[in-house]
Design a protein around this motif. Structure first.
Motif, PDB file in Angstrom:
ATOM      1  N   ASP A   1       0.607  -0.926  -0.469  1.00 17.82           N
ATOM      2  CA  ASP A   1       0.321   0.548  -0.480  1.00 17.82           C
ATOM      3  C   ASP A   1       1.251   1.426  -0.280  1.00 17.82           C
ATOM      4  OD1 ASP A   1      -2.201  -1.958   0.452  1.00 17.82           O
ATOM      5  OD2 ASP A   1      -1.810  -1.653   2.056  1.00 17.82           O
ATOM      6  N   ARG A   2       1.881   1.028   0.682  1.00 12.71           N
ATOM      7  CA  ARG A   2       2.759   2.729   0.720  1.00 12.71           C
ATOM      8  C   ARG A   2       4.112   2.153   1.069  1.00 12.71           C
ATOM      9  NH1 ARG A   2       3.101   4.848   6.604  1.00 12.71           N
ATOM     10  NH2 ARG A   2       1.702   3.542   8.102  1.00 12.71           N
ATOM     11  N   VAL A   3       5.111   3.027   0.708  1.00  2.00           N
ATOM     12  CA  VAL A   3       6.788   2.785   1.146  1.00  2.00           C
ATOM     13  C   VAL A   3       7.177   3.696   2.211  1.00  2.00           C
ATOM     14  CG1 VAL A   3       8.813   2.703  -0.099  1.00  2.00           C
ATOM     15  CG2 VAL A   3       7.001   2.519  -1.197  1.00  2.00           C
ATOM     16  N   ILE A   4       8.067   3.014   2.688  1.00  3.79           N
ATOM     17  CA  ILE A   4       8.404   3.569   4.117  1.00  3.79           C
ATOM     18  C   ILE A   4      10.097   3.675   4.219  1.00  3.79           C
ATOM     19  CG2 ILE A   4       8.650   3.371   6.508  1.00  3.79           C
ATOM     20  CD1 ILE A   4       5.672   3.180   7.040  1.00  3.79           C
ATOM     21  N   GLU A   5      10.408   4.374   3.457  1.00  7.04           N
ATOM     22  CA  GLU A   5      11.773   4.656   3.363  1.00  7.04           C
ATOM     23  C   GLU A   5      12.620   4.774   4.612  1.00  7.04           C
ATOM     24  OE1 GLU A   5      14.523   6.154  -0.100  1.00  7.04           O
ATOM     25  OE2 GLU A   5      15.867   6.783   1.491  1.00  7.04           O
ATOM     26  N   LEU A   6      13.211   3.442   5.190  1.00  9.68           N
ATOM     27  CA  LEU A   6      13.752   3.576   6.877  1.00  9.68           C
ATOM     28  C   LEU A   6      15.556   3.416   6.156  1.00  9.68           C
ATOM     29  CD1 LEU A   6      12.579   0.768   9.401  1.00  9.68           C
ATOM     30  CD2 LEU A   6      12.814   4.113   9.738  1.00  9.68           C
TER      31      LEU A   6
ATOM     32  N   GLU B   1      13.185   6.904  11.053  1.00  8.18           N
ATOM     33  CA  GLU B   1      11.785   7.428  10.948  1.00  8.18           C
ATOM     34  C   GLU B   1      11.839   6.055  12.595  1.00  8.18           C
ATOM     35  OE1 GLU B   1       8.303   7.256   8.880  1.00  8.18           O
ATOM     36  OE2 GLU B   1       9.282   7.535   7.000  1.00  8.18           O
ATOM     37  N   MET B   2      11.680   7.278  14.043  1.00 11.48           N
ATOM     38  CA  MET B   2      11.806   6.510  14.963  1.00 11.48           C
ATOM     39  C   MET B   2      10.345   6.304  15.124  1.00 11.48           C
ATOM     40  SD  MET B   2      14.877   6.354  15.810  1.00 11.48           S
ATOM     41  CE  MET B   2      15.409   6.281  16.865  1.00 11.48           C
ATOM     42  N   ASN B   3       9.041   6.864  15.323  1.00  9.68           N
ATOM     43  CA  ASN B   3       8.158   6.442  15.971  1.00  9.68           C
ATOM     44  C   ASN B   3       7.566   6.100  14.735  1.00  9.68           C
ATOM     45  OD1 ASN B   3       7.932   5.845  18.310  1.00  9.68           O
ATOM     46  ND2 ASN B   3       8.307   7.685  18.318  1.00  9.68           N
ATOM     47  N   ILE B   4       6.604   5.001  13.947  1.00  7.03           N
ATOM     48  CA  ILE B   4       5.895   5.085  12.332  1.00  7.03           C
ATOM     49  C   ILE B   4       4.394   4.258  13.207  1.00  7.03           C
ATOM     50  CG2 ILE B   4       5.601   3.387   9.819  1.00  7.03           C
ATOM     51  CD1 ILE B   4       8.720   2.781  10.537  1.00  7.03           C
ATOM     52  N   GLU B   5       3.347   4.844  12.448  1.00  4.02           N
ATOM     53  CA  GLU B   5       2.507   4.723  12.915  1.00  4.02           C
ATOM     54  C   GLU B   5       1.413   3.445  11.757  1.00  4.02           C
ATOM     55  OE1 GLU B   5      -0.962   5.718  14.665  1.00  4.02           O
ATOM     56  OE2 GLU B   5       0.934   5.733  16.104  1.00  4.02           O
TER      57      GLU B   5
ATOM     58  N   SER C   1       2.073  -3.441  18.612  1.00  2.62           N
ATOM     59  CA  SER C   1       2.896  -1.945  18.593  1.00  2.62           C
ATOM     60  C   SER C   1       4.752  -3.518  18.109  1.00  2.62           C
ATOM     61  CB  SER C   1       3.639  -1.631  19.786  1.00  2.62           C
ATOM     62  OG  SER C   1       3.690  -2.400  21.067  1.00  2.62           O
ATOM     63  N   TRP C   2       5.244  -2.788  17.330  1.00  5.67           N
ATOM     64  CA  TRP C   2       6.376  -3.115  16.963  1.00  5.67           C
ATOM     65  C   TRP C   2       7.954  -2.218  17.074  1.00  5.67           C
ATOM     66  CZ3 TRP C   2       2.198  -3.695  15.071  1.00  5.67           C
ATOM     67  CH2 TRP C   2       1.959  -5.118  14.874  1.00  5.67           C
TER      68      TRP C   2
ATOM     69  N   GLY D   1      -2.598   3.984  18.976  1.00  9.13           N
ATOM     70  CA  GLY D   1      -3.276   3.291  20.677  1.00  9.13           C
ATOM     71  C   GLY D   1      -2.494   2.274  21.358  1.00  9.13           C
ATOM     72  N   MET D   2      -2.001   2.003  20.387  1.00  9.16           N
ATOM     73  CA  MET D   2      -1.229   0.797  20.976  1.00  9.16           C
ATOM     74  C   MET D   2       0.834   1.255  20.884  1.00  9.16           C
ATOM     75  SD  MET D   2      -2.605  -2.273  21.093  1.00  9.16           S
ATOM     76  CE  MET D   2      -2.455  -3.517  21.219  1.00  9.16           C
ATOM     77  N   ALA D   3       0.960   2.222  21.288  1.00 11.40           N
ATOM     78  CA  ALA D   3       2.609   2.969  21.086  1.00 11.40           C
ATOM     79  C   ALA D   3       2.571   2.789  22.598  1.00 11.40           C
ATOM     80  CB  ALA D   3       2.506   4.170  20.640  1.00 11.40           C
TER      81      ALA D   3
END
Lengths: 273, 204
Positions: free
Chosen positions: A155-160, A169-173, A245-246, A268-270
């Motif tokens: 669905d989307r791309v996150i570049e870490l 990115e230290m917090n990913i929703e 949360s992971w 809500g799970m952070a």
């Protein structure tokens, strides 16, 4: 004569006082300015390829073992989470577990605690299996609420991007059911590794994270990419199958303690970290 | 001669002499401060003192040269050659060539197939391995106790050493011995001597 001794003593006290308080240098471990591997690569001493494939021969022989103590700590952590019944923010893992248990009992499967014991009895690798308590309903299920594949739709791309010491990115929703393509790049000057863990798995290895035999032992993780050289990268597709949360981190000695640990969580799970 | 630290030989003798001289010096200082009548030694005593000091320095030098010579002789003795510096024999002279990357904090071992292994050097019993060791960042150490090898890996320098793997299959320690940062104490790896499937087949 006596006066000069007094003055020397006073000056000495002031100097020592400064040096042990305000004069203390940076307490952080300074990362190297540049990776020297680039020079060695130019000289042809190390392979051109920055993404060297893993040598699995050590794994095949079982060189790195998970100490038995890990399982004891893991069980204690799970028990503690069960007691807190998911009210506390730090027990988000427990919440997910409780949910999984409800589902399991609804479908007439074994209660979680029993399942855990069985998993423990299976011995090696049982811990990671024990994490995945959700009933399999035809679709492919990953470990601990994450299905991680090399490719596929997303669905989307996150570049870490990894640097010393942290991730871009230290917090990913994320949302449940989402498929995310992670592009992980080591943009730092030191080799790093990348792994996903959840609360209980983290607790299972955390007690020995500063012990001198850390590098000689193994730890369970939901996903692990070992040793990315500076400039190396890889990608994968992660499907979020459960709320939770992971943590993602670099588990090389002290990299995590210096800041290389981020969080991925559903709303809500952070956890507070 | 063995002392309380379990150290024997010239080391123990030197430590015993140093300790007794330290205690003697402290007693003499206290005596000079606290005794009412000052002790005035003759010049001869000073000569004796300097003589003892020179003798100690000579003895220390002699024993350290002896130890070093014995170490080198052992290192180069034909029958016990288990490790050493690479002397340009050509890579074909070795059973295996491994590129080692020392970094903060760990070791990466790249084999001949260009595969990388984290903190595990895989070898077969008794084979000779050429190690090309490089540092990614700072000064690291490279120590394999079982192979009697200790090297300092300076940045920007390729260090080539070789070892002969132990005959006994098992896991042996590899460690960094130069302080290289906060994670130094965890910078360890395994030297894995694995007989492999062929030998296992022979044994069974």
């Amino acid at each position: 004569m006596l006066k000069s001794f007094g003055i020397i003593g006073l000056v000495g006290t002031v100097v020592v006082g400064y040096l042990v308080t305000a004069g203390v240098g940076p307490l952080r471990q300074l990362p190297p300015e540049v990776s020297l591997l680039e020079g060695f690569r130019e000289d042809g001493f190390i392979p051109e390829n920055r993404n060297l494939p893993d040598d699995h021969s050590a794994e095949d022989v079982g060189v790195f073992q998970v100490p038995e103590q890990d399982e004891v700590v893991l069980e204690a952590a799970l028990e503690e989470m069960g007691d807190m019944s998911g009210m506390d923010m730090s027990a988000t893992g427990g919440e997910a577990m409780a949910e999984g248990m409800d589902m399991a009992t609804a479908e007439g499967e074994e209660p979680m605690a029993e399942g855990m014991d069985m998993a423990a009895a299976e011995g090696e690798g049982a811990m990671a299996e024990g994490m995945n308590m959700s009933p399999s309903s035809g679709a492919e299920m990953g470990e601990g609420g994450l299905l991680i594949t090399d490719g596929g739709e997303y669905d989307r791309v996150i570049e870490l991007t990894m640097t010393e010491w942290g991730f871009s990115e230290m917090n990913i929703e994320v949302k449940v059911g989402e498929r995310i393509k992670f592009v992980v790049v080591n943009d730092g000057e030191i080799p790093h590794e990348f792994m996903f863990m959840n609360g209980p798995l983290m607790a299972a290895a955390n007690y020995r994270v500063t012990r001198a035999d850390w590098s000689l032992l193994e730890h369970e993780a939901l996903f692990e990419k070992a040793l990315m050289l500076p400039g190396g990268d890889f990608d994968m597709v992660v499907e979020i199958q459960e709320a939770g949360s992971w943590m993602f981190m670099c588990m090389l000695p002290y990299h995590m303690q210096l800041g290389m640990m981020g969080q991925m969580s559903t709303p809500g799970m952070a956890m507070s970290m | 001669m063995e002392n309380a630290l379990g150290i024997s030989g010239p080391q123990a003798i030197m430590m015993a002499i140093t300790a007794s001289f330290t205690i003697l010096g402290m007693v003499m200082l206290l005596a000079a401060m606290l005794m009412k009548a000052r002790w005035k030694p003759s010049y001869a005593v000073e000569f004796v003192f300097v003589g003892i000091m020179l003798g100690l320095a000579w003895y220390g030098d002699l024993t350290s040269v002896k130890t070093y010579t014995a170490y080198q002789a052992n290192l180069n003795a034909e029958e016990r050659r288990i490790s050493g510096n690479y002397d340009g024999l050509g890579e074909e002279a070795f059973d295996k060539v491994v590129t080692v990357i020392a970094f903060q904090w760990g070791f990466g071992f790249i084999n001949e197939e260009e595969e990388i292994s984290r903190n595990a050097l895989m070898v077969k019993p008794g084979e000779t391995v050429l190690l090309k060791i490089m540092s990614n960042d700072v000064i690291h150490g490279f120590n394999i106790p079982v192979a009697q090898i200790t090297a300092e890996i300076d940045p920007d320098e390729k260090r080539e050493m070789w070892i002969r793997a132990p005959d006994e299959p098992g896991q042996y320690l590899i460690q960094c011995v130069n302080y290289c940062g906060i994670g130094h104490a965890q910078m360890k790896a395994w030297l894995v001597v694995d007989a492999g499937e062929e030998n296992n087949g022979e044994n069974s």
